[in-house]
Design an enzyme around this catalytic site. Structure first.
Site, PDB file in Angstrom:
ATOM      1  CG  HIS B  65     -10.354 -41.162  36.106  1.00 21.01           C
ATOM      2  ND1 HIS B  65     -11.147 -42.088  35.483  1.00 21.01           N
ATOM      3  CD2 HIS B  65     -10.086 -40.219  35.193  1.00 21.01           C
ATOM      4  CE1 HIS B  65     -11.355 -41.713  34.245  1.00 21.01           C
ATOM      5  NE2 HIS B  65     -10.727 -40.576  34.027  1.00 21.01           N
ATOM      6  CG  HIS B 136     -16.084 -43.098  29.476  1.00 20.12           C
ATOM      7  ND1 HIS B 136     -17.296 -42.513  29.231  1.00 20.12           N
ATOM      8  CD2 HIS B 136     -15.493 -42.318  30.411  1.00 20.12           C
ATOM      9  CE1 HIS B 136     -17.427 -41.432  29.972  1.00 20.12           C
ATOM     10  NE2 HIS B 136     -16.367 -41.297  30.695  1.00 20.12           N
TER      11      HIS B 136
END
Lengths: 261, 803
Positions: B65, B136
């Site tokens: 990430h 997300h």
């Protein structure tokens, strides 16, 4: 000649302050966005201004109920000042969340009484809705009412709404009669030709399609639709306005500025 | 180095490979064996075991990430076409494709690309506009409302944290969900039903975006059963920033100020858990809890502090929390942090939790000591908590203290550069595509197909969502997501235009936002999927009046497990399309994001999502007043189609509803398209265009119908004069999804001037706007007449999603 000065009160969660400020400036006024904290520090600062505006948003997240917390805060910390300002006859406007604040602290419909006798509750659709609406500006009102904010408007105008709690409810039918009798119901949701509409043209299920009201004196005005979002024709879905360049909302702000002049 | 009751030492020096792997799994570190060994080597050099704080810090910093290690790592790629094989090695896929194109295009109006929290292009002499789109996905799968709310909250902070802070002007949202009609029995154990996910996600974005006072003006929703257990939630924010505030620099001696929300135990391991597959055992505590009003207060006050020059640098706390934020800011200097100074929501957090918690609404500032008092006063005036937690040093080390003990001490260089480059194999097999058997349909079945296409989940009105978003707050949305000639009717706008007149007083300019996405195409060919997404995003923007020479794009790759060679291979193909199209259209990428490991398990079986590349486009429009919308305006006006219709129905809406096998996925012809796009801009700015609509899913039939019912008008179209490549049946002409096509309404008076602008382009005048409110497509040649009241078509389009 000195510039007309508008005070735009903001706090956490208020989010229409910029465009409201720009709307007043467009009409030749000077507009300051003032945080409620700094006004509480210098309470009498309020009387340096000619116009008081409560803009839209989600004050304190609209926790408990829309506008409730800010309404209580203002009533407790600034109540007497705001009441005095209103009774002095200076223009006061509450837009969307600002309307909810005025109603919930009781500055509308009757600033002398200054008690909550009406409310703005959840839309019948039970959803937040952002859409344009037709508003009928009562003929009688235009000619006879003292409402300084809504002069010079045609029978029907268009403005956008964006709220989840805009259903106007009055404490009893007597109040409703009063409001009607005194021409205090300045805006009603309507069809294109001013008739009684169905959902979604009446976006929240207000009694008697009430979209905006004023006090009997006509200087304190609250409405759910957003006049500051239609000061330019460019902002209209079909780019309509009253002079090719400006939107209906501008007339509303201009009325207040001209009144002060 | 001292282990306290709150901080444990982790035995790593003497662990076997197997034990290292177990440690990584047990502590949700998501580190590979190679990476674990690198950590082991580092601490062997230091001749001591790491603390839990140190291990966690490394895991966050090295997470997919935060580091994007797959796409920046080494990829050995093999491409198969028939029997032909081609091989290529990438040392850094992004640098050699997406980023390379931007460097080669070298547009001087690109002010900041691929280095900050968002990309920035020039708006005018004084200002730039920043744009960022985030994903997300995993949080939204577990907790749809909280996941999407913190998604939008996070990307807004990216804009607050770009340069010295930009003012957000608009949000965009694009979602991919499973089929909302899925039977409960088919929903995997421990997963939410797709419809529940969809409703939760929309509510989350609504409640956060609306309270922030940022209009959500553009988006898309895509339904496919492949996203059932792993939805995609893309959140984007655009903001405006003075050119003088674009650069940040941390000096040694600057104080570290944490501003906004308090730190709690929510969002622990968010960064690392996003690299793991979803399953019924996934832990919801990885999802953060958002509070928009706290973030709104931060926004209001920090822009004041910015304009008073009270700080030298800022960034947001996103994935990895303070560990990433302070780690990034202090990379070149070093940092000393007193973890016990960090304000907590409640007691009981141990040091490593404080350090990596992804609690929301937090920003980190680098403040010159002389401004210490003023900046805190300013924030407190706005009821915002602001607390100093340490300082940026000059020792190039990360030192963390708790209760007076040092609980972490590592070199910044190891933290940021110490990660070994992974080597991954990737393969891609290019599928053969053939034109389907001619699709022959009579008038009645064509009309039914048109209604079915309008009602298709991926075409139908998204009004149910759009109306719940305040897309008009700030009063600057002059081209809206839903467009109609009157309040009673509406059609789908191609792009949104923001006219920032309240922020940049006296400006005439506008900012256009649009997007392109079509995962269907990716199932056949990810190169074409990417190329189509890029062209569609540009076409959408051009349709409202954007200047193709002043457009920029963002990439968001959402892919499955990159450890599977064929999945990584399909990504390599898409990345190459990005390079080719960016160069061919002359459109730079200014920022991007990838979310890999979108994989979920059902009864032990692992499934990857259909790859999805979202392209988000942003451009600056010289004259906002000249922008146009898609509803038909006036009776008697002429209808033109620009561009040529090819036999391209592979993965089309018609193919889906008529269950057509085969077919060719639309090709992109950049030269051809760009030429038309340039001239549309000219025509629009010469005031020759009454309305314009891009032609995509559902082809001409859908595009023209939408223009008619959004305008509450009728239209008569002569199918026989539409320009096609080769012989196409009526159905193929009406529903082919070829690129590079626009439908344009022109006033007869301007007809010749308009034609003159497009001479030597392929186009045709195909009909006119009519008073009778019927939409009619006619072909004398084929004896076909498709005719229906535009009101009925509007209802077909409107009535699919009414939840």
């Amino acid at each position: 000649m000195k510039k007309v000065k508008a005070l735009i009160l903001k706090t956490a969660g208020i989010n229409c302050d910029y465009e409201t400020q720009t709307a007043f400036e467009l009409c030749g006024a000077a507009a300051d966005v003032v945080h409620v904290n700094s006004l509480v520090e210098k309470k009498d600062k309020i009387f340096e201004y000619d116009i008081l505006a409560f803009p839209g948003g989600f004050s304190y997240g609209d926790d408990i109920a829309s506008g409730k917390i800010l309404a209580n805060e203002i009533k407790n910390k600034l109540g007497d000042k705001v009441k005095k300002f209103s009774l002095s006859g200076k223009p006061v406007i509450g837009i969307c969340n600002g309307f909810q604040v005025l109603v919930k602290m009781g500055l509308l419909p009757d600033p002398e009484l200054f008690e909550q006798i009406s409310t703005l509750s959840y839309n019948d659709s039970d959803k937040f809705e952002c859409r344009w609406t037709y508003l009928k500006t009562e003929k009688k009102v235009r000619n006879e009412s003292s409402c300084i904010w809504t002069k010079n408007l045609p029978d029907v105008i268009t403005l956008p709404v964006a709220h989840g709690e805009g259903k106007f409810i009055s404490v009893n039918d007597k109040l409703l009669e009063e409001l009607n009798k005194n021409n205090q119901i300045v805006f009603r949701y309507s069809t294109k030709d001013g008739k009684i509409p169905k959902y979604p043209l009446t976006p929240n299920g207000s009694v008697e399609q009430i979209a905006g009201i004023c006090n009997t004196k006509g200087n304190v005005f609250g409405l759910m639709p957003h006049p500051e979002r239609h000061v330019l024709a460019l902002q209209h879905p079909a780019r309509e306005g009253f002079d090719g360049e400006h939107g209906w909302g501008k007339i509303i702000f201009q009325n207040a500025v001209d009144f002060v002049k | 180095m001292k282990a306290t009751t709150n901080c444990k030492t982790i035995e790593i020096l003497n662990l076997s490979d197997k034990q290292l792997t177990n440690l990584s799994a047990r502590n949700v570190l998501s580190l590979s064996l190679v990476e674990m060994k690198a950590v082991q080597d580092y601490f062997r050099k230091l001749n001591r075991n790491p603390t839990d704080v140190e291990i966690e810090t490394i895991a966050q910093t090295w997470s997919e990430h935060c580091k994007h290690k797959t796409l920046t790592g080494i990829i050995k790629y093999t491409e198969k076409k028939g029997t032909k094989k081609t091989k290529r090695t990438y040392n850094n896929l992004l640098k050699e494709t997406v980023f390379k194109a931007t460097v080669e295009l070298n547009k001087k109006w690109c002010l900041s690309v691929f280095k900050d929290n968002a990309g920035i292009i020039e708006f005018d002499a004084k200002n730039g506009v920043a744009f960022k789109v985030e994903t997300h996905n995993h949080p939204s799968a577990l907790e749809p409302y909280g996941g999407s709310a913190t998604g939008i909250g996070g990307v807004i902070r990216d804009i607050l944290g770009v340069g010295l802070g930009a003012k957000p002007l608009a949000n965009t949202d694009v979602f991919c969900f499973g089929n909302p009609e899925t039977k409960d029995s088919q929903v995997p154990e421990g997963m939410h039903h797709p419809k529940r996910i969809a409703k939760g996600v929309v509510s989350g974005v609504r409640d956060y975006g609306n309270r922030m006072g940022i209009p959500t003006v553009n988006g898309a929703v895509y339904f496919d059963e492949g996203y059932m257990a792993n939805p995609l939630v893309y959140c984007g924010t655009m903001g405006i920033i003075p050119k003088s505030k674009i650069n940040k620099k941390v000096n040694s001696g600057d104080l570290i100020l944490v501003v906004g929300g308090r730190t709690g135990r929510d969002g622990i391991h968010g960064a690392t858990f996003s690299s793991m597959h979803l399953g019924k055992e996934s832990d919801v505590s990885a999802v953060q809890i958002g509070n928009p009003i706290v973030e709104k207060k931060v926004l209001d006050t920090m822009l004041k502090a910015r304009d008073l020059n009270l700080y030298r640098a800022v960034t947001d706390c996103g994935a990895g929390g303070l560990s990433s934020a302070i780690g990034e800011l202090g990379e070149k200097t070093g940092a000393l942090v007193y973890l016990d100074a960090v304000p907590l929501k409640y007691d009981g957090l141990v040091p490593w939790e404080i350090w990596i918690s992804e609690a929301q609404e937090r920003m980190v500032f680098a403040v010159p000591p002389k401004n210490k008092k003023r900046i805190v006063e300013l924030f407190n005036k706005g009821n915002v908590e602001a607390v100093f937690v340490g300082e940026f040093t000059k020792d190039k080390k990360l030192t963390l203290k708790y209760d007076g003990d040092i609980v972490a001490s590592m070199d910044m260089f190891f933290l940021h550069e110490g990660i070994p480059k992974p080597i991954r194999p990737a393969v891609y097999k290019i599928k053969e595509e053939n034109v389907q058997k001619p699709i022959k349909m009579n008038s009645a079945s064509l009309l039914k197909a048109l209604k079915d296409a309008l009602a298709d989940l991926n075409v139908c009105s998204k009004e149910w969502i759009i109306r719940q978003y305040d897309h008009e707050v700030q009063g600057q949305t002059i081209v809206k997501p839903l467009q109609g000639n009157s309040i009673e009717v509406s059609g789908p706008g191609d792009a949104a235009v923001i006219f920032p007149y309240t922020v940049v007083k006296g400006t005439k300019k506008g900012i256009v936002l649009s997007n392109g996405l079509n995962p269907q195409y990716g199932k056949i060919n990810t190169y074409k999927m990417a190329a189509n997404a890029i062209e569609e995003s540009l076409r959408n923007a051009v349709a409202v009046g954007a200047n193709i020479e002043k457009m920029s794009v963002l990439d968001n790759f959402c892919w499955g497990n990159p450890n599977k060679p064929e999945i990584l291979g399909s990504l390599v193909r898409a990345a190459n399309a990005c390079y080719d199209m960016s160069k061919a259209f002359g459109i730079p990428f200014i920022s991007g994001k990838d979310s890999l490991h979108n994989e979920y398990s059902i009864d032990g079986e692992k499934y990857s999502i259909p790859p999805a590349l979202l392209i988000s486009a942003m451009g600056v429009i010289e004259n906002a007043v000249n922008t146009v919308t898609m509803p038909l305006k006036n009776e008697g006006n002429k209808i033109f189609v620009l561009g040529i219709t090819r036999n391209e129905l592979g993965c089309s809406v018609l193919a889906k509803i008529k269950n057509v096998k085969g077919g060719v996925v639309p090709e992109v012809y950049p030269k051809e398209s760009k030429e038309i796009m340039k001239r549309i801009y000219k025509a629009i700015n010469s005031k020759l265009v009454e309305s314009c609509h891009d032609c995509s899913e559902g082809g001409l039939a859908v595009a023209i119908s939408e223009m008619a019912f959004a305008g509450d008008k009728g239209v008569k179209i002569d199918i026989d004069v539409i320009k096609t490549k080769g012989e196409l049946t009526v159905a193929e002409i009406l529903f082919s999804e070829s690129n590079g096509r626009f439908v344009v309404e022109v006033n007869p008076e301007n007809k010749f001037k308009f034609k003159d602008i497009f001479k030597d382009c392929i186009f045709a005048e195909i009909g006119c706007v009519r008073e009778d409110k019927n939409v009619a497509f006619e072909s004398v040649k084929n004896k076909v007449e498709v005719k229906e009241k535009s009101e009925n078509l509007l209802n077909a389009w409107r009535n699919t999603i009414t939840w």
